[in-house]
Design a protein around this motif. Structure first.
Motif, PDB file in Angstrom:
ATOM      1  N   THR A  90      -2.981  -1.726   1.465  1.00 49.01           N
ATOM      2  CA  THR A  90      -3.838  -1.000   2.399  1.00 49.01           C
ATOM      3  C   THR A  90      -3.442   0.472   2.410  1.00 49.01           C
ATOM      4  OG1 THR A  90      -2.462  -1.290   4.387  1.00 49.01           O
ATOM      5  CG2 THR A  90      -3.964  -3.092   3.795  1.00 49.01           C
ATOM      6  N   GLY A  91      -4.334   1.296   2.923  1.00 47.49           N
ATOM      7  CA  GLY A  91      -4.061   2.731   2.894  1.00 47.49           C
ATOM      8  C   GLY A  91      -3.902   3.240   1.481  1.00 47.49           C
ATOM      9  N   ALA A  92      -4.708   2.698   0.572  1.00 46.57           N
ATOM     10  CA  ALA A  92      -4.528   2.976  -0.853  1.00 46.57           C
ATOM     11  C   ALA A  92      -5.553   3.942  -1.411  1.00 46.57           C
ATOM     12  CB  ALA A  92      -4.563   1.669  -1.652  1.00 46.57           C
ATOM     13  N   SER A  93      -6.328   4.590  -0.558  1.00 47.77           N
ATOM     14  CA  SER A  93      -7.328   5.523  -1.067  1.00 47.77           C
ATOM     15  C   SER A  93      -6.734   6.880  -1.401  1.00 47.77           C
ATOM     16  CB  SER A  93      -8.465   5.688  -0.055  1.00 47.77           C
ATOM     17  OG  SER A  93      -7.975   6.209   1.165  1.00 47.77           O
ATOM     18  N   SER A  94      -5.463   7.102  -1.049  1.00 42.68           N
ATOM     19  CA  SER A  94      -4.780   8.355  -1.368  1.00 42.68           C
ATOM     20  C   SER A  94      -3.289   8.153  -1.168  1.00 42.68           C
ATOM     21  CB  SER A  94      -5.278   9.498  -0.471  1.00 42.68           C
ATOM     22  OG  SER A  94      -4.969   9.246   0.886  1.00 42.68           O
ATOM     23  N   GLY A 138      -0.072   4.961  -1.280  1.00 46.67           N
ATOM     24  CA  GLY A 138      -0.808   3.735  -1.561  1.00 46.67           C
ATOM     25  C   GLY A 138      -1.547   3.795  -2.871  1.00 46.67           C
ATOM     26  N   ALA A 139      -2.166   4.942  -3.161  1.00 45.23           N
ATOM     27  CA  ALA A 139      -2.884   5.107  -4.418  1.00 45.23           C
ATOM     28  C   ALA A 139      -1.930   5.066  -5.601  1.00 45.23           C
ATOM     29  CB  ALA A 139      -3.663   6.423  -4.401  1.00 45.23           C
ATOM     30  N   VAL A 140      -0.797   5.750  -5.469  1.00 49.78           N
ATOM     31  CA  VAL A 140       0.193   5.753  -6.546  1.00 49.78           C
ATOM     32  C   VAL A 140       0.745   4.352  -6.766  1.00 49.78           C
ATOM     33  CG1 VAL A 140       2.439   6.639  -7.281  1.00 49.78           C
ATOM     34  CG2 VAL A 140       0.803   8.160  -6.169  1.00 49.78           C
ATOM     35  N   ALA A 141       1.061   3.666  -5.671  1.00 50.91           N
ATOM     36  CA  ALA A 141       1.603   2.310  -5.787  1.00 50.91           C
ATOM     37  C   ALA A 141       0.596   1.373  -6.448  1.00 50.91           C
ATOM     38  CB  ALA A 141       1.997   1.778  -4.413  1.00 50.91           C
ATOM     39  N   ALA A 142      -0.677   1.503  -6.076  1.00 54.93           N
ATOM     40  CA  ALA A 142      -1.699   0.645  -6.681  1.00 54.93           C
ATOM     41  C   ALA A 142      -1.752   0.827  -8.186  1.00 54.93           C
ATOM     42  CB  ALA A 142      -3.063   0.951  -6.062  1.00 54.93           C
ATOM     43  N   ALA A 143      -1.681   2.076  -8.646  1.00 56.48           N
ATOM     44  CA  ALA A 143      -1.705   2.346 -10.085  1.00 56.48           C
ATOM     45  C   ALA A 143      -0.471   1.784 -10.773  1.00 56.48           C
ATOM     46  CB  ALA A 143      -1.808   3.847 -10.326  1.00 56.48           C
ATOM     47  N   ALA A 155      -9.437   2.834  -7.223  1.00 53.00           N
ATOM     48  CA  ALA A 155      -9.574   1.525  -7.856  1.00 53.00           C
ATOM     49  C   ALA A 155     -10.007   1.658  -9.310  1.00 53.00           C
ATOM     50  CB  ALA A 155     -10.569   0.667  -7.074  1.00 53.00           C
ATOM     51  N   ARG A 156     -10.943   2.574  -9.570  1.00 50.57           N
ATOM     52  CA  ARG A 156     -11.424   2.768 -10.943  1.00 50.57           C
ATOM     53  C   ARG A 156     -10.294   3.231 -11.848  1.00 50.57           C
ATOM     54  NH1 ARG A 156     -12.707   6.522 -14.327  1.00 50.57           N
ATOM     55  NH2 ARG A 156     -12.195   8.201 -12.868  1.00 50.57           N
TER      56      ARG A 156
END
Length: 286
Positions: free
Chosen positions: A14-18, A21-26, A49-50
């Protein structure tokens, strides 16, 4: 080539739009995981996500009905969920009441993650080595927490006081979740990522949010790629027992420096209060 050590894992961030969170998702997708990127901004969430090769899910944690709808979508989409990273959070300069009747900072930073965890818990417990990782903050050290006061929609208000109390709640939630799920195999931990230049500062007055993400902030703030390191580490480290129920200041375990963070009675009272507010219930494991 990266080690694809998470190839069989499904991870919700969560909180992954920036930010972290975004770095962790990648990073987690690069290590082979199937990642659900959860954010509030449609454009930023879709773009993260893309780029990561993940799936996007939208939810505003300021609305508990959206958290419930998010849980339904995640449960419909993923027959197995291995990790929930409760990373969403924020801070607001003025006391704001949500449509649910809660104080906004307390709802977004504690009640919404509590609710999402409760709704996903049965699915998590079906995974071989499930984890719940909670993003907290070193501001907990100076916090004073009373659940009723923290969630009050009237009365005196301090932006830092509200934020730090919610971050203390993250630590107490982690400790109590570990206690209540003892023997199930679930591992949970909380961490401070460092002073990271992210959108969490957007609502601070006087343009501080703009300063934080500008080159002028570099001597004072670390970049999101460094802030994401503890989250990825706690998700991936094979020694779950070494982290369970504990709090980490970045990569190092810290025995909480606020006596309230070690108050088992307060942890139980916070849990029961959160159950009443959210309507989600998890019975302790005897």
């Amino acid at each position: 080539m990266r080690d694809r050590d998470l190839a069989d894992k499904t991870i919700v961030v969560t909180g992954a739009s920036s930010g972290i969170g975004a770095v962790a998702a990648a990073e987690l997708t690069a290590r082979g995981a199937t990642v659900a990127v959860v954010g509030r901004s449609p454009e930023r969430t879709a773009e993260v996500a893309r780029r990561a090769g993940a799936e996007a899910f939208l939810a505003d944690f300021g609305r508990l009905d959206e958290v419930r709808a998010l849980a339904d979508r995640l449960l419909d989409r993923y027959p197995r969920i291995d990790v929930l990273a409760n990373n969403a959070g924020g801070s607001w300069a003025k006391r704001t009441a949500t449509d649910d009747g809660n104080e906004l900072t307390f709802q977004v930073n504690h009640l919404a993650p509590f609710l999402l965890t409760g709704l996903l818990l049965d699915r998590l417990l079906q995974a071989p080595r499930p984890r719940v990782i909670n993003t907290s903050s070193m501001t907990y050290r100076t916090a004073k927490l009373d659940p009723e006061t923290a969630n009050a929609t009237t009365g005196s208000f301090s932006m830092l006081g509200a934020y730090s109390a919610s971050k203390l709640a993250n630590i107490l939630f982690t400790r109590e979740l570990a206690r209540r799920t003892a023997g199930t195999g679930l591992v949970t931990a909380a961490f401070h990522p460092g002073a990271v230049a992210t959108h969490v500062y957007d609502n601070i007055p006087f343009g501080v949010g703009l300063f934080v993400r500008s080159p002028l902030s570099r001597p004072f703030f670390i970049r999101p790629d460094k802030g994401a390191q503890p989250l990825v580490h706690l998700v991936a480290t094979p020694d779950g027992e070494a982290i369970n129920g504990r709090y980490f200041h970045r990569m190092k375990e810290e025995r909480p420096r606020n006596k309230q963070a070690l108050d088992d009675e307060l942890a139980q009272r916070l849990w029961e209060f959160s159950e009443q507010i959210t309507g989600v219930s998890t019975r302790p494991v005897d």
